[in-house]
Write an enzyme that holds these catalytic residues in place. Structure first.
Site, PDB file in Angstrom:
ATOM      1  N   ARG A 124      74.689  55.464  43.870  1.00 31.30           N
ATOM      2  CA  ARG A 124      76.409  54.984  44.684  1.00 31.30           C
ATOM      3  C   ARG A 124      77.593  55.524  43.935  1.00 31.30           C
ATOM      4  O   ARG A 124      78.842  54.535  43.986  1.00 31.30           O
ATOM      5  CB  ARG A 124      75.794  53.372  43.995  1.00 31.30           C
ATOM      6  CG  ARG A 124      75.005  52.620  44.500  1.00 31.30           C
ATOM      7  CD  ARG A 124      75.226  50.733  44.238  1.00 31.30           C
ATOM      8  NE  ARG A 124      74.125  49.972  44.772  1.00 31.30           N
ATOM      9  CZ  ARG A 124      73.436  50.159  44.068  1.00 31.30           C
ATOM     10  NH1 ARG A 124      73.168  50.087  43.324  1.00 31.30           N
ATOM     11  NH2 ARG A 124      72.240  48.906  44.931  1.00 31.30           N
ATOM     12  N   LYS A 146      87.490  62.793  52.948  1.00 26.46           N
ATOM     13  CA  LYS A 146      86.155  62.079  54.156  1.00 26.46           C
ATOM     14  C   LYS A 146      85.268  62.718  53.994  1.00 26.46           C
ATOM     15  O   LYS A 146      85.411  64.155  53.619  1.00 26.46           O
ATOM     16  CB  LYS A 146      87.109  62.231  55.340  1.00 26.46           C
ATOM     17  CG  LYS A 146      87.330  61.857  55.924  1.00 26.46           C
ATOM     18  CD  LYS A 146      88.322  62.284  57.087  1.00 26.46           C
ATOM     19  CE  LYS A 146      89.289  60.983  57.884  1.00 26.46           C
ATOM     20  NZ  LYS A 146      89.066  61.080  59.543  1.00 26.46           N
ATOM     21  N   GLU A 188      93.380  75.073  62.857  1.00 20.69           N
ATOM     22  CA  GLU A 188      93.740  73.304  61.879  1.00 20.69           C
ATOM     23  C   GLU A 188      95.185  73.564  61.871  1.00 20.69           C
ATOM     24  O   GLU A 188      96.012  72.981  61.478  1.00 20.69           O
ATOM     25  CB  GLU A 188      92.549  73.040  60.455  1.00 20.69           C
ATOM     26  CG  GLU A 188      91.294  72.686  61.628  1.00 20.69           C
ATOM     27  CD  GLU A 188      91.806  71.405  61.682  1.00 20.69           C
ATOM     28  OE1 GLU A 188      92.806  70.326  61.671  1.00 20.69           O
ATOM     29  OE2 GLU A 188      90.637  70.819  61.814  1.00 20.69           O
ATOM     30  N   LYS A 232      99.197  66.844  54.141  1.00 23.89           N
ATOM     31  CA  LYS A 232      98.479  65.611  53.863  1.00 23.89           C
ATOM     32  C   LYS A 232      97.859  65.134  52.927  1.00 23.89           C
ATOM     33  O   LYS A 232      97.602  64.399  53.072  1.00 23.89           O
ATOM     34  CB  LYS A 232      96.720  67.129  54.082  1.00 23.89           C
ATOM     35  CG  LYS A 232      95.552  66.205  54.481  1.00 23.89           C
ATOM     36  CD  LYS A 232      94.345  66.469  54.912  1.00 23.89           C
ATOM     37  CE  LYS A 232      92.997  65.490  55.512  1.00 23.89           C
ATOM     38  NZ  LYS A 232      91.712  66.339  56.035  1.00 23.89           N
ATOM     39  N   GLU A 242      92.751  55.820  56.538  1.00 21.36           N
ATOM     40  CA  GLU A 242      92.869  55.647  58.016  1.00 21.36           C
ATOM     41  C   GLU A 242      93.092  55.009  59.140  1.00 21.36           C
ATOM     42  O   GLU A 242      92.328  54.405  60.120  1.00 21.36           O
ATOM     43  CB  GLU A 242      91.773  56.999  58.686  1.00 21.36           C
ATOM     44  CG  GLU A 242      92.403  57.407  59.763  1.00 21.36           C
ATOM     45  CD  GLU A 242      91.385  58.101  60.596  1.00 21.36           C
ATOM     46  OE1 GLU A 242      90.761  58.363  60.695  1.00 21.36           O
ATOM     47  OE2 GLU A 242      91.012  59.416  60.039  1.00 21.36           O
ATOM     48  N   ARG A 246      97.440  57.849  58.931  1.00 20.73           N
ATOM     49  CA  ARG A 246      96.344  58.965  58.790  1.00 20.73           C
ATOM     50  C   ARG A 246      95.875  59.259  60.453  1.00 20.73           C
ATOM     51  O   ARG A 246      94.958  60.964  60.467  1.00 20.73           O
ATOM     52  CB  ARG A 246      95.220  58.335  57.722  1.00 20.73           C
ATOM     53  CG  ARG A 246      94.243  59.694  57.925  1.00 20.73           C
ATOM     54  CD  ARG A 246      93.499  59.542  56.691  1.00 20.73           C
ATOM     55  NE  ARG A 246      92.701  60.154  56.153  1.00 20.73           N
ATOM     56  CZ  ARG A 246      91.804  60.912  55.118  1.00 20.73           C
ATOM     57  NH1 ARG A 246      91.820  60.425  54.021  1.00 20.73           N
ATOM     58  NH2 ARG A 246      91.246  62.592  54.468  1.00 20.73           N
ATOM     59  N   ASN A 250      94.227  63.449  63.281  1.00 21.20           N
ATOM     60  CA  ASN A 250      93.095  63.687  64.648  1.00 21.20           C
ATOM     61  C   ASN A 250      93.054  64.182  65.019  1.00 21.20           C
ATOM     62  O   ASN A 250      92.604  64.328  66.335  1.00 21.20           O
ATOM     63  CB  ASN A 250      92.022  62.919  64.659  1.00 21.20           C
ATOM     64  CG  ASN A 250      91.926  62.060  63.159  1.00 21.20           C
ATOM     65  OD1 ASN A 250      90.988  62.894  62.614  1.00 21.20           O
ATOM     66  ND2 ASN A 250      91.814  60.914  62.923  1.00 21.20           N
ATOM     67  N   HIS A 253      91.576  66.181  68.232  1.00 19.18           N
ATOM     68  CA  HIS A 253      90.374  66.774  67.279  1.00 19.18           C
ATOM     69  C   HIS A 253      89.488  65.693  68.254  1.00 19.18           C
ATOM     70  O   HIS A 253      87.970  65.733  68.865  1.00 19.18           O
ATOM     71  CB  HIS A 253      90.102  65.398  66.428  1.00 19.18           C
ATOM     72  CG  HIS A 253      90.402  66.774  65.235  1.00 19.18           C
ATOM     73  ND1 HIS A 253      91.432  67.532  65.202  1.00 19.18           N
ATOM     74  CD2 HIS A 253      89.341  67.069  64.237  1.00 19.18           C
ATOM     75  CE1 HIS A 253      91.457  68.088  64.202  1.00 19.18           C
ATOM     76  NE2 HIS A 253      90.424  68.142  63.687  1.00 19.18           N
ATOM     77  N   HIS A 257      86.125  68.038  69.150  1.00 13.76           N
ATOM     78  CA  HIS A 257      85.110  67.151  68.779  1.00 13.76           C
ATOM     79  C   HIS A 257      84.283  67.315  70.025  1.00 13.76           C
ATOM     80  O   HIS A 257      82.769  68.127  70.197  1.00 13.76           O
ATOM     81  CB  HIS A 257      84.551  65.924  68.342  1.00 13.76           C
ATOM     82  CG  HIS A 257      85.216  66.207  66.726  1.00 13.76           C
ATOM     83  ND1 HIS A 257      85.796  65.029  65.914  1.00 13.76           N
ATOM     84  CD2 HIS A 257      85.069  67.123  65.871  1.00 13.76           C
ATOM     85  CE1 HIS A 257      85.917  64.758  65.040  1.00 13.76           C
ATOM     86  NE2 HIS A 257      85.937  66.428  64.955  1.00 13.76           N
ATOM     87  N   HIS A 267      84.900  75.106  64.421  1.00 12.33           N
ATOM     88  CA  HIS A 267      85.666  73.836  64.433  1.00 12.33           C
ATOM     89  C   HIS A 267      87.349  73.682  65.504  1.00 12.33           C
ATOM     90  O   HIS A 267      87.751  73.643  65.643  1.00 12.33           O
ATOM     91  CB  HIS A 267      85.108  72.845  62.953  1.00 12.33           C
ATOM     92  CG  HIS A 267      86.309  71.583  63.296  1.00 12.33           C
ATOM     93  ND1 HIS A 267      85.483  70.168  63.751  1.00 12.33           N
ATOM     94  CD2 HIS A 267      87.476  71.666  62.426  1.00 12.33           C
ATOM     95  CE1 HIS A 267      87.377  69.630  63.659  1.00 12.33           C
ATOM     96  NE2 HIS A 267      88.136  70.115  62.572  1.00 12.33           N
TER      97      HIS A 267
END
Length: 364
Positions: A124, A146, A188, A232, A242, A246, A250, A253, A257, A267
């Site tokens: 956990r 993330k 990026e 960031k 997010e 935030r 993306n 993306h 993606h 990427h």
């Protein structure tokens, strides 16, 4: 180079050109304060060959190596999957890791996402540290908490938000990267120029210094990494989970993606191409003027991102986009430029996106 500390109390970031300070921190955590009983370093085969020995040499010079173990995964996006995740968790169990153990993610974005997710879920949740070794991970994926893995062609469908104790960036690692990895990182970095809302200052810096940045000029690349990392960290502190702001991170993306999965692109390369598509969609919708569109696409091209859009199966692309985890209530959430150095969050239907793509890029 003197250690630079930046970020904030949620996203702690350290930048250096060596691992001396990281070794000192680990000594304090593991030896002096006895905070962690075991430490597992997760890396990949490429990083193991090029960087691992120097990394552990710095650490083990002052810290007991018997408390450390290593897990090495295969490089590449294919390792960000349930099978590798299960193998990693099994290794944690074999090593006898407890809730007082520590994970170090030593590698690029895949290692960071996978190791971070394993740390977020093992018993956990246990602590972890991000030690990114690529431009892409240093400016983006290793900052902000993330973590996650892919399911088939769908990226990051299983994951969790879990902040690392800190992110430690060593810029010297970039000198070991192949050209395609460097190029991916530049994609990026360029993203931040579109979303930074700084009157085009960072965009101008990247345009004027493209040769130096691509050649990893020490002063210029550190400035670029610091600008991205600081921005960031500020965005993540304002919206960690997010729910709003935030989402601008993306940019590129949603389309990127889909391109990455369908055409096996790196990427950052996919993000750069995704930004080109987003700019074209924004132009078609009247959100931006033609001169800004031309100017930003020229910046992307200065970093050698080209793609034959005519070969894209637009219907297949839209089907992948429809599965994006950021969508809701049947609408597709798209980040688009809506002014110079500024983006907005827009809801579009899949039919609208498909029609614009077919018209603007002459897709077959």
């Amino acid at each position: 180079m003197k250690l630079i500390t930046t970020g904030n109390n949620l996203c702690r970031i350290m930048v250096s050109d060596e691992y001396t300070e990281l070794a000192n921190i680990l000594y304090e955590l593991v030896e002096r304060d006895q905070k962690y009983d075991k430490v597992v370093i997760v890396t990949d085969e490429n990083v193991e060959v090029n960087l691992y020995d120097d990394f552990v040499k710095s650490i083990f010079s002052i810290t007991n190596s018997k408390k450390f173990s290593k897990v090495c995964i295969k490089p590449g996006e294919e390792s960000k999957c349930l099978e590798t995740f299960n193998e990693l968790i099994s290794k944690f169990i074999d090593f006898g890791m407890s809730r007082k153990s520590l994970v170090i993610a030593f590698g690029g974005g895949v290692v960071g996402d996978l190791a971070g997710f394993a740390a977020a879920t093992y018993m956990r949740g246990i602590d972890y540290i991000q030690v990114p070794t690529t431009i892409l991970s240093q400016v983006d994926s290793a900052i902000g908490g993330k973590t996650g893995i892919d399911v088939g062609v769908y990226k990051n469908m299983i994951g969790a938000f879990k902040q690392p104790l800190f992110t430690y960036i060593n810029t010297e690692t970039l000198k070991t990267l192949p050209s395609d990895e460097l190029k991916s990182g530049f994609g990026e970095i360029i993203k931040y120029a579109a979303i930074m809302d700084d009157d085009g200052e960072f965009e101008k810096f990247l345009y004027d210094n493209s040769v130096e940045v691509k050649c990893l000029d020490n002063e210029k690349i550190i400035k670029a990494i610091m600008k991205c990392a600081e921005f960031k960290a500020r965005i993540v502190k304002a919206d960690e989970k997010e729910t709003g702001l935030r989402k601008i991170l993306n940019f590129g993306h949603t389309f990127g993606h889909a391109m990455e999965m369908e055409y096996s692109l790196k990427h950052g390369e996919a993000v750069a191409i995704g930004m080109k598509i987003a700019f074209r969609v924004a132009l078609a919708k009247g959100y931006i003027k033609k001169d800004y569109y031309d100017k930003f696409v020229e910046l992307i091209d200065k970093y050698d991102f080209e793609f034959d859009f005519g070969k894209i199966d637009v219907e297949r692309l839209v089907e992948i986009i429809k599965k994006d985890k950021k969508n809701s209530f049947g609408d597709i959430s798209v980040i688009l430029p809506d002014a110079s150095s500024c983006v907005g969050i827009f809801k579009m239907s899949s039919d609208d996106i498909e029609a614009i793509l077919k018209k603007e890029f002459n897709f077959m």
